[in-house]
Design a protein around this motif. Structure first.
Motif, PDB file in Angstrom:
ATOM      1  N   PHE A  81       0.809  -1.215   0.000  1.00  0.00           N
ATOM      2  CA  PHE A  81       0.000   0.000   0.000  1.00  0.00           C
ATOM      3  C   PHE A  81       0.846   1.271   0.000  1.00  0.00           C
ATOM      4  N   GLY A  82       2.056   1.187   0.511  1.00  0.00           N
ATOM      5  CA  GLY A  82       2.932   2.360   0.536  1.00  0.00           C
ATOM      6  C   GLY A  82       3.612   2.643  -0.782  1.00  0.00           C
ATOM      7  N   ASP A  83       3.656   1.653  -1.675  1.00  0.00           N
ATOM      8  CA  ASP A  83       4.320   1.827  -2.962  1.00  0.00           C
ATOM      9  C   ASP A  83       3.732   3.021  -3.710  1.00  0.00           C
ATOM     10  N   GLY A  84       4.603   3.894  -4.177  1.00  0.00           N
ATOM     11  CA  GLY A  84       4.158   5.067  -4.930  1.00  0.00           C
ATOM     12  C   GLY A  84       3.723   6.239  -4.067  1.00  0.00           C
ATOM     13  N   THR A  85       3.873   6.115  -2.755  1.00  0.00           N
ATOM     14  CA  THR A  85       3.529   7.211  -1.846  1.00  0.00           C
ATOM     15  C   THR A  85       4.819   7.841  -1.327  1.00  0.00           C
ATOM     16  N   PRO A  86       4.728   8.991  -0.675  1.00  0.00           N
ATOM     17  CA  PRO A  86       5.923   9.609  -0.096  1.00  0.00           C
ATOM     18  C   PRO A  86       6.562   8.756   1.017  1.00  0.00           C
ATOM     19  N   TYR A  87       5.859   7.739   1.489  1.00  0.00           N
ATOM     20  CA  TYR A  87       6.373   6.912   2.585  1.00  0.00           C
ATOM     21  C   TYR A  87       7.362   5.842   2.115  1.00  0.00           C
ATOM     22  N   VAL A  88       7.550   5.736   0.802  1.00  0.00           N
ATOM     23  CA  VAL A  88       8.566   4.857   0.220  1.00  0.00           C
ATOM     24  C   VAL A  88       9.486   5.759  -0.599  1.00  0.00           C
ATOM     25  N   PRO A  89      10.730   5.904  -0.171  1.00  0.00           N
ATOM     26  CA  PRO A  89      11.637   6.830  -0.865  1.00  0.00           C
ATOM     27  C   PRO A  89      11.823   6.487  -2.345  1.00  0.00           C
ATOM     28  N   ALA A  90      11.875   7.520  -3.174  1.00  0.00           N
ATOM     29  CA  ALA A  90      12.124   7.332  -4.608  1.00  0.00           C
ATOM     30  C   ALA A  90      13.582   6.979  -4.869  1.00  0.00           C
ATOM     31  N   ASP A  91      14.478   7.519  -4.048  1.00  0.00           N
ATOM     32  CA  ASP A  91      15.906   7.247  -4.215  1.00  0.00           C
ATOM     33  C   ASP A  91      16.191   5.782  -3.893  1.00  0.00           C
ATOM     34  N   PRO A  92      16.856   5.039  -4.787  1.00  0.00           N
ATOM     35  CA  PRO A  92      17.094   3.615  -4.562  1.00  0.00           C
ATOM     36  C   PRO A  92      17.854   3.319  -3.268  1.00  0.00           C
ATOM     37  N   TRP A  93      18.841   4.154  -2.933  1.00  0.00           N
ATOM     38  CA  TRP A  93      19.605   3.921  -1.703  1.00  0.00           C
ATOM     39  C   TRP A  93      18.719   4.115  -0.471  1.00  0.00           C
ATOM     40  N   ASP A  94      17.988   5.213  -0.431  1.00  0.00           N
ATOM     41  CA  ASP A  94      17.101   5.459   0.712  1.00  0.00           C
ATOM     42  C   ASP A  94      16.031   4.377   0.812  1.00  0.00           C
ATOM     43  N   ARG A  95      15.524   3.931  -0.329  1.00  0.00           N
ATOM     44  CA  ARG A  95      14.518   2.864  -0.319  1.00  0.00           C
ATOM     45  C   ARG A  95      15.124   1.577   0.238  1.00  0.00           C
ATOM     46  N   ALA A  96      16.351   1.260  -0.160  1.00  0.00           N
ATOM     47  CA  ALA A  96      17.018   0.062   0.372  1.00  0.00           C
ATOM     48  C   ALA A  96      17.253   0.191   1.874  1.00  0.00           C
ATOM     49  N   LYS A  97      17.626   1.383   2.331  1.00  0.00           N
ATOM     50  CA  LYS A  97      17.826   1.598   3.773  1.00  0.00           C
ATOM     51  C   LYS A  97      16.500   1.451   4.528  1.00  0.00           C
ATOM     52  N   MET A  98      15.405   1.915   3.910  1.00  0.00           N
ATOM     53  CA  MET A  98      14.092   1.730   4.532  1.00  0.00           C
ATOM     54  C   MET A  98      13.811   0.238   4.703  1.00  0.00           C
ATOM     55  N   TYR A  99      14.066  -0.543   3.650  1.00  0.00           N
ATOM     56  CA  TYR A  99      13.836  -1.990   3.745  1.00  0.00           C
ATOM     57  C   TYR A  99      14.784  -2.645   4.752  1.00  0.00           C
ATOM     58  N   GLU A 100      15.983  -2.130   4.844  1.00  0.00           N
ATOM     59  CA  GLU A 100      16.916  -2.652   5.849  1.00  0.00           C
ATOM     60  C   GLU A 100      16.301  -2.527   7.251  1.00  0.00           C
ATOM     61  N   TRP A 101      15.737  -1.345   7.537  1.00  0.00           N
ATOM     62  CA  TRP A 101      15.075  -1.144   8.833  1.00  0.00           C
ATOM     63  C   TRP A 101      13.847  -2.044   8.977  1.00  0.00           C
ATOM     64  N   LEU A 102      13.070  -2.232   7.906  1.00  0.00           N
ATOM     65  CA  LEU A 102      11.885  -3.084   7.979  1.00  0.00           C
ATOM     66  C   LEU A 102      12.247  -4.528   8.293  1.00  0.00           C
ATOM     67  N   PHE A 103      13.304  -5.033   7.652  1.00  0.00           N
ATOM     68  CA  PHE A 103      13.729  -6.406   7.935  1.00  0.00           C
ATOM     69  C   PHE A 103      14.275  -6.519   9.354  1.00  0.00           C
ATOM     70  N   TRP A 104      15.041  -5.521   9.769  1.00  0.00           N
ATOM     71  CA  TRP A 104      15.585  -5.517  11.130  1.00  0.00           C
ATOM     72  C   TRP A 104      14.459  -5.481  12.154  1.00  0.00           C
ATOM     73  N   GLU A 105      13.425  -4.701  11.869  1.00  0.00           N
ATOM     74  CA  GLU A 105      12.294  -4.597  12.793  1.00  0.00           C
ATOM     75  C   GLU A 105      11.686  -5.968  13.066  1.00  0.00           C
ATOM     76  N   GLN A 106      11.500  -6.761  12.040  1.00  0.00           N
ATOM     77  CA  GLN A 106      10.863  -8.065  12.221  1.00  0.00           C
ATOM     78  C   GLN A 106      11.805  -9.117  12.786  1.00  0.00           C
ATOM     79  N   TYR A 107      13.101  -8.914  12.660  1.00  0.00           N
ATOM     80  CA  TYR A 107      14.073  -9.915  13.129  1.00  0.00           C
ATOM     81  C   TYR A 107      14.687  -9.569  14.480  1.00  0.00           C
ATOM     82  N   SER A 108      14.947  -8.296  14.728  1.00  0.00           N
ATOM     83  CA  SER A 108      15.711  -7.910  15.918  1.00  0.00           C
ATOM     84  C   SER A 108      14.970  -7.006  16.895  1.00  0.00           C
ATOM     85  N   HIS A 109      13.853  -6.456  16.517  1.00  0.00           N
ATOM     86  CA  HIS A 109      13.110  -5.541  17.376  1.00  0.00           C
ATOM     87  C   HIS A 109      11.817  -6.185  17.863  1.00  0.00           C
ATOM     88  N   GLU A 110      10.925  -6.486  16.940  1.00  0.00           N
ATOM     89  CA  GLU A 110       9.608  -7.037  17.276  1.00  0.00           C
ATOM     90  C   GLU A 110       9.701  -8.334  18.100  1.00  0.00           C
TER      91      GLU A 110
END
Length: 194
Positions: A74-103
């Motif tokens: 649902f976030g795809d194409g919204t301001p909540y998913v960075p257009a810049d490939p590096w920033d988008r990859a860093k966002m996903y890095e945090w998302l994966f970390w959230e499910q593995y090391s935080h939650e």
């Protein structure tokens, strides 16, 4: 109409609800009490064999599970998913970390304390240690920046605020984490979370 199966007590479910609300999606919420075994019914398992919420059923019958996959869709194409490939990859890095090391630490300790009624000394010490380490990592990341990635809120902020904001319910003190406390306020305002 889009249908969301979720337990309102779950941060994983709330992040889906918050994003759908923020983006103005019309949907039907079906409260699904995980404590009562609702996710283990034959009907639910036929829809989502993992037996977990959140789960989304689209108008065409397709289903999607796993909170970060859902918010990613649902976030795809919204301001909540960075257009810049590096920033988008860093966002996903945090998302994966959230499910593995935080939650698995923060949310599990919260569940055991707030919903199973366990005392602090009944929580596995390693769980508490890992939860504190997760909060320390976030504090360090947020000490010099307002958001986890880029110059505005992303799905990484939404995903991580879900359980961080209620970490005290699991016995985690946010007092020593001023950057996290300020960030929670920003994320709640940025996504319209009350």
């Amino acid at each position: 109409m889009l249908t969301v199966f979720g337990d309102i007590r779950s941060g994983n479910c709330l992040k889906v609800k918050w994003l759908l609300d923020r983006l103005g999606h019309d949907y039907r919420w079906i409260e699904t009490d995980v404590m009562s075994g609702a996710t283990r019914s034959t009907e639910f398992l036929a829809m989502n064999p993992a037996g977990q919420v959140p789960a989304v059923v689209f108008e065409d019958g397709r289903t999607l599970a796993q909170s970060n996959a859902i918010i990613g869709f649902f976030g795809d194409g919204t301001p909540y998913v960075p257009a810049d490939p590096w920033d988008r990859a860093k966002m996903y890095e945090w998302l994966f970390w959230e499910q593995y090391s935080h939650e698995p630490c923060i949310a599990v300790a919260r569940f055991q304390r707030a919903f199973l009624g366990k005392a602090a000394d009944e929580i596995e010490p390693r769980l508490v240690e890992r939860g504190r380490a997760a909060l320390a990592r976030m504090e360090a990341a947020l000490a010099a920046r307002d958001w986890l990635v880029g110059d505005g809120p992303t799905l990484a902020d939404l995903a991580l605020v879900a359980y961080t904001r209620v970490a005290p319910e699991g016995g985690f003190d946010l007092g020593p984490h001023p950057a996290i406390r300020r960030w929670i306020t920003r994320v709640e305002a940025g996504f319209g979370i009350g």
